[in-house]
Scaffold this motif. Structure first.
Motif, mmCIF file in Angstrom:
data_model
loop_
_atom_site.group_PDB
_atom_site.id
_atom_site.type_symbol
_atom_site.label_atom_id
_atom_site.label_comp_id
_atom_site.label_asym_id
_atom_site.label_seq_id
_atom_site.Cartn_x
_atom_site.Cartn_y
_atom_site.Cartn_z
ATOM 1 N N TYR A 1 -4.288 40.057 -6.152
ATOM 2 C CA TYR A 1 -3.663 40.995 -7.181
ATOM 3 C C TYR A 1 -2.839 40.278 -8.159
ATOM 4 O O TYR A 1 -2.490 39.059 -7.961
ATOM 5 C CB TYR A 1 -2.649 41.996 -6.344
ATOM 6 C CG TYR A 1 -1.846 41.558 -5.490
ATOM 7 C CD1 TYR A 1 -0.544 40.936 -5.775
ATOM 8 C CD2 TYR A 1 -2.066 41.634 -4.275
ATOM 9 C CE1 TYR A 1 0.175 40.366 -4.857
ATOM 10 C CE2 TYR A 1 -1.188 41.326 -3.035
ATOM 11 C CZ TYR A 1 -0.222 40.539 -3.306
ATOM 12 O OH TYR A 1 0.842 40.314 -2.624
ATOM 13 N N GLU A 2 -2.769 40.727 -9.339
ATOM 14 C CA GLU A 2 -2.045 40.280 -10.389
ATOM 15 C C GLU A 2 -0.548 40.151 -9.969
ATOM 16 O O GLU A 2 0.090 41.336 -9.455
ATOM 17 C CB GLU A 2 -2.168 41.147 -11.649
ATOM 18 C CG GLU A 2 -1.538 40.352 -12.886
ATOM 19 C CD GLU A 2 -1.699 40.962 -14.176
ATOM 20 O OE1 GLU A 2 -1.138 40.624 -15.337
ATOM 21 O OE2 GLU A 2 -2.478 42.149 -14.204
ATOM 22 N N PHE B 1 -2.230 35.537 -10.617
ATOM 23 C CA PHE B 1 -2.879 36.059 -9.578
ATOM 24 C C PHE B 1 -2.355 35.491 -8.255
ATOM 25 O O PHE B 1 -2.504 34.087 -8.256
ATOM 26 C CB PHE B 1 -4.317 36.336 -9.933
ATOM 27 C CG PHE B 1 -4.741 36.847 -11.118
ATOM 28 C CD1 PHE B 1 -4.837 38.246 -11.326
ATOM 29 C CD2 PHE B 1 -4.763 36.126 -12.015
ATOM 30 C CE1 PHE B 1 -5.257 38.867 -12.547
ATOM 31 C CE2 PHE B 1 -5.148 36.465 -13.311
ATOM 32 C CZ PHE B 1 -5.472 38.068 -13.468
ATOM 33 N N SER C 1 -13.828 39.631 -8.860
ATOM 34 C CA SER C 1 -12.566 40.050 -8.411
ATOM 35 C C SER C 1 -12.151 41.143 -9.048
ATOM 36 O O SER C 1 -12.106 42.364 -8.795
ATOM 37 C CB SER C 1 -11.689 39.357 -7.925
ATOM 38 O OG SER C 1 -12.154 38.326 -7.122
ATOM 39 N N LEU C 2 -12.132 41.109 -10.402
ATOM 40 C CA LEU C 2 -11.529 42.051 -11.581
ATOM 41 C C LEU C 2 -12.570 43.185 -11.647
ATOM 42 O O LEU C 2 -12.078 44.413 -11.708
ATOM 43 C CB LEU C 2 -11.132 41.453 -12.702
ATOM 44 C CG LEU C 2 -10.021 40.269 -12.836
ATOM 45 C CD1 LEU C 2 -9.855 39.742 -14.019
ATOM 46 C CD2 LEU C 2 -8.555 41.046 -12.477
ATOM 47 N N ASP D 1 -12.368 45.699 -8.591
ATOM 48 C CA ASP D 1 -11.304 46.342 -8.873
ATOM 49 C C ASP D 1 -11.563 47.547 -9.936
ATOM 50 O O ASP D 1 -11.233 48.798 -9.788
ATOM 51 C CB ASP D 1 -10.090 45.803 -9.347
ATOM 52 C CG ASP D 1 -9.449 44.957 -8.316
ATOM 53 O OD1 ASP D 1 -9.504 45.096 -7.222
ATOM 54 O OD2 ASP D 1 -8.332 44.280 -8.572
ATOM 55 N N ARG D 2 -12.185 47.208 -11.039
ATOM 56 C CA ARG D 2 -12.370 48.403 -12.025
ATOM 57 C C ARG D 2 -13.348 49.223 -11.610
ATOM 58 O O ARG D 2 -13.238 50.539 -11.851
ATOM 59 C CB ARG D 2 -13.034 47.392 -13.184
ATOM 60 C CG ARG D 2 -12.089 46.586 -14.044
ATOM 61 C CD ARG D 2 -10.660 47.626 -14.458
ATOM 62 N NE ARG D 2 -11.187 48.671 -15.164
ATOM 63 C CZ ARG D 2 -11.714 48.879 -16.447
ATOM 64 N NH1 ARG D 2 -11.602 47.583 -17.293
ATOM 65 N NH2 ARG D 2 -11.879 50.274 -16.791
ATOM 66 N N GLY E 1 -7.253 47.276 -15.412
ATOM 67 C CA GLY E 1 -7.489 45.950 -15.396
ATOM 68 C C GLY E 1 -6.142 44.821 -15.574
ATOM 69 O O GLY E 1 -5.114 45.405 -15.232
ATOM 70 N N VAL E 2 -6.331 43.700 -16.108
ATOM 71 C CA VAL E 2 -5.091 42.824 -16.309
ATOM 72 C C VAL E 2 -4.117 43.276 -17.059
ATOM 73 O O VAL E 2 -4.507 43.909 -18.294
ATOM 74 C CB VAL E 2 -5.792 41.406 -16.820
ATOM 75 C CG1 VAL E 2 -4.701 40.567 -16.895
ATOM 76 C CG2 VAL E 2 -6.725 40.972 -15.842
#
Length: 395
Positions: free
Chosen positions: A233-234, A288, A311-312, A315-316, A322-323
């Motif tokens: 995760y961020e 991250f 990975s991103l 998530d989306r 997003g980031v």
């Protein structure tokens, strides 16, 4: 590695396939026929697949060429994890829900990660390779280069695929280096990890989406995927952070916490196992914490930019945001729709770049560079936000 000039590469390729070299190519194929036979490939299969195959100089050009344009991470992600990709991905996940669910249950790999690989590798099966594997791999196997032995192995693996009746030779089209199918397996990887996902007794990564998705799940599982865990995760770094970082330097979350690192929303760190701190654009950009499942995605392609895109995007597709941290640039990356818009503006200005499709090739980059020079922008050929804003403004 220093790349020879393009003209020199073309000349070298032309010389390489002069008549004398063609005789060497035929002699090499004869040797490969014997080597394939030792590994169980029938002579009839070799003759059928390799009939009429000639060396392709363009394969050598592709091998020798390195991109002149280095893609910043924000450009890479803007294209691969844009709203269009997310919308397409959710639609395709709904359409192939059964195959994804069965792959997840069979291998313990998150369906969103499987779908993300599928989306990045072939735009959910919409993009097929244009190179004939028998031709491209035989060219690489029979032309002196530092990976010649590797490509010989990949050609023999290709012949084994045909010999076993899984995929017809005409369907074996992919990248110049031999990756093929909806999730881009190399032939040797196919032999090791491809599985039957639709129950027809064959492993067809080209025409069977179920086979491709199950095989990708098997790949990620074999690469160390941890069932039920996240990729990472961020996070938010403390001001002026200059501490350790890197995917492979994994330590306990308590150590990262002691350095002042928190989740992007300010909450305490969580997760199972050790984590590494990824800084893809340095300490002034997004950060991250990444766990073992990020490493499994990394194993698929061997690049942090790729693993982060997977990975991103996963998530989306799941519905997460997003980031959040801005990338350290004043020239934002463009989505595919925006890149297409850049091309449309250039075409209206008389640039001959072909069809406006959002794919940025050499002609588009040259046109952008010319436009930049004419309008006083930095001349780098990059399709960024500054170019698009300028084009929209009619400069």
């Amino acid at each position: 590695m220093r790349r020879p000039p393009l003209i020199a590469s073309i000349c070298a390729a032309t010389i390489a396939f002069a008549p004398a070299a063609r005789a060497d190519f035929d002699s090499c194929l004869s040797q490969l026929r014997s080597a394939a036979a030792v590994q169980g490939v029938s002579g009839s299969t070799f003759d059928r697949v390799m009939a009429g195959v000639t060396p392709d100089p363009k394969v050598i050009e592709s091998m020798n060429s390195q991109p002149e344009f280095k893609t910043p991470i924000w450009d890479y992600l803007a294209t691969l994890v844009d709203e269009q990709k997310v919308a397409e991905g959710r639609q395709m996940m709904s359409r192939h829900a059964h195959a994804l669910a069965s792959a997840e249950q069979r291998f313990g790999v998150d369906r969103y990660a499987i779908a993300a690989v599928w989306g990045v590798e072939s735009d959910f099966g919409n993009i097929a390779g244009r190179w004939s594997l028998p031709q491209s791999l035989s060219t690489l196997a029979c032309t002196p280069n530092r990976r010649q032995a590797y490509f010989r192995g990949e050609l023999i693996a290709t012949l084994k695929i045909v010999d076993r009746g899984d995929i017809a030779p005409s369907k074996l089209r992919g990248s110049w280096a031999g990756a093929f199918g909806q999730t881009q397996f190399m032939p040797s990887t196919y032999l090791r990890l491809a599985v039957d996902g639709d129950g027809d007794g064959r492993r067809d990564l080209v025409d069977s989406t179920a086979d491709a998705l199950h095989s990708t799940a098997n790949y990620l599982a074999k690469s160390g995927w941890v069932t039920g865990a996240g990729w990472g995760y961020e996070v938010r770094l403390p001001a002026g952070y200059s501490g350790p970082s890197g995917r492979t330097r994994k330590v306990a979350l308590s150590e990262w916490s002691s350095l002042g690192i928190r989740k992007i929303d300010g909450s305490p760190l969580s997760g199972g196992g050790a984590a590494g701190l990824l800084l893809p654009a340095g300490s002034n950009g997004p950060a991250f914490l990444v766990f073992k499942n990020y490493d499994a995605a990394y194993a698929y392609n061997g690049a942090d930019s790729y693993a982060l895109a997977i990975s991103l995007l996963s998530d989306r597709l799941r519905g997460r945001g997003g980031v959040q941290t801005p990338w350290p640039t004043s020239d934002r990356g463009l989505s595919r729709a925006e890149r297409k818009e850049v091309q449309e503006h250039l075409i209206r200005r008389g640039y001959d770049i072909g069809e406006a499709d959002g794919a940025i090739g050499a002609k588009t980059r040259q046109a952008i560079a010319d436009y930049q020079a004419r309008t006083g922008l930095p001349r780098d050929g990059r399709p960024g936000g500054q170019v698009l804003d300028s084009l929209r403004g009619g400069r």
